[in-house]
Design a protein around this motif. Structure first.
Motif, PDB file in Angstrom:
ATOM      1  N   GLN A   1      49.850  32.326  27.656  1.00 59.75           N
ATOM      2  CA  GLN A   1      49.462  32.635  26.281  1.00 59.75           C
ATOM      3  C   GLN A   1      49.963  34.012  25.821  1.00 59.75           C
ATOM      4  OE1 GLN A   1      45.230  32.160  26.522  1.00 59.75           O
ATOM      5  NE2 GLN A   1      45.349  29.943  26.427  1.00 59.75           N
ATOM      6  N   LYS A   2      50.563  34.762  26.755  1.00 61.72           N
ATOM      7  CA  LYS A   2      51.106  36.072  26.380  1.00 61.72           C
ATOM      8  C   LYS A   2      52.359  35.881  25.539  1.00 61.72           C
ATOM      9  CE  LYS A   2      49.713  39.080  30.155  1.00 61.72           C
ATOM     10  NZ  LYS A   2      50.222  39.920  31.262  1.00 61.72           N
TER      11      LYS A   2
ATOM     12  N   GLU B   1      43.100  30.107  35.755  1.00 63.39           N
ATOM     13  CA  GLU B   1      42.822  31.003  34.625  1.00 63.39           C
ATOM     14  C   GLU B   1      43.953  32.021  34.440  1.00 63.39           C
ATOM     15  OE1 GLU B   1      38.966  32.727  35.348  1.00 63.39           O
ATOM     16  OE2 GLU B   1      38.004  30.750  35.391  1.00 63.39           O
ATOM     17  N   PHE B   2      44.461  32.557  35.540  1.00 63.79           N
ATOM     18  CA  PHE B   2      45.533  33.550  35.488  1.00 63.79           C
ATOM     19  C   PHE B   2      46.783  32.966  34.836  1.00 63.79           C
ATOM     20  CE2 PHE B   2      49.247  35.615  37.451  1.00 63.79           C
ATOM     21  CZ  PHE B   2      49.008  36.933  37.100  1.00 63.79           C
ATOM     22  N   TRP B   3      47.198  31.774  35.296  1.00 67.35           N
ATOM     23  CA  TRP B   3      48.425  31.180  34.741  1.00 67.35           C
ATOM     24  C   TRP B   3      48.226  30.731  33.299  1.00 67.35           C
ATOM     25  CZ3 TRP B   3      52.443  32.985  36.645  1.00 67.35           C
ATOM     26  CH2 TRP B   3      52.598  33.194  38.009  1.00 67.35           C
ATOM     27  N   THR B   4      47.023  30.294  32.943  1.00 66.51           N
ATOM     28  CA  THR B   4      46.749  29.945  31.547  1.00 66.51           C
ATOM     29  C   THR B   4      46.883  31.185  30.673  1.00 66.51           C
ATOM     30  OG1 THR B   4      45.286  28.138  32.181  1.00 66.51           O
ATOM     31  CG2 THR B   4      45.004  29.035  29.957  1.00 66.51           C
ATOM     32  N   HIS B   5      46.294  32.290  31.137  1.00 66.82           N
ATOM     33  CA  HIS B   5      46.385  33.556  30.399  1.00 66.82           C
ATOM     34  C   HIS B   5      47.841  34.013  30.297  1.00 66.82           C
ATOM     35  CE1 HIS B   5      45.284  37.496  28.880  1.00 66.82           C
ATOM     36  NE2 HIS B   5      46.020  38.042  29.826  1.00 66.82           N
TER      37      HIS B   5
END
Length: 182
Positions: free
Chosen positions: A179-180, A172-176
């Motif tokens: 998307q930055k 979840e962290f790397w997906t978020h």
């Protein structure tokens, strides 16, 4: 809190969260061996006990180990990563004070490389609840110095539940992060 000695003028020339370990050669300087390089999104340090390394092995992702010996060439990160590390020591000199030596010297050496420090995105702490208020203190110190979040804390080698939570949380962290806006 300080991690080693802060480099004088760290806010400008060396960047935020600059750290210093005395007599630390720059990458490749005075070293007969080339510096190891990693593209892993998880960088970890484990002591001779191997507890943190065993936890890293439970995770479903490529990882890179910071060398055990401070005399070894410094690992160089080539992409953003999360740092996984244990806390050393469990007592403070006085109540409320940070435990001296909580952050392993090998980690300080790694983060003294400006390029490595610039790529850290989060930290995961391993510790021992017997340390009381100093539980996972190294993660808190790195978080404050490098201005990144503490993503997770676990005790000793962690449980399979801890590993599952960290795996899911890192996905979840790397997906978020991806998307930055740049």
């Amino acid at each position: 809190m300080t991690l080693g000695t802060v480099i004088p003028g760290a806010g400008a020339a060396a960047g935020p969260g600059a750290l210093h370990l005395p007599a630390n050669p720059e990458p490749g300087e005075n070293s007969p061996e080339p510096n190891p390089v990693t593209e892993a999104d998880l960088v970890y340090f484990t002591s001779a006990s191997g507890y943190t390394g065993r936890f890293a092995a439970k995770l479903d992702r490529p990882s890179a180990r910071i060398p055990l010996l401070t005399s070894a060439p410094t690992l160089l990160a080539r992409r953003p990563y999360v740092l996984l590390l244990p806390t050393y020591g469990g007592t403070a000199a006085q109540p409320g004070a940070a435990a001296k030596g909580a952050v392993p010297k090998q980690v300080i050496k790694f983060l003294n490389v400006e390029a490595n420090r610039a790529l850290i995105r989060g930290v995961i702490g391993a510790g021992n609840t017997n340390f009381g208020e100093n539980y996972c203190l190294a993660a808190d110190i790195i978080s404050a110095k490098c201005r990144v979040p503490v993503l997770y804390r676990f005790e000793l080698m962690g449980t399979s539940e801890d590993a599952a939570k960290v795996n899911q949380g890192l996905e979840e962290f790397w997906t978020h992060q991806s998307q930055k806006p740049a």
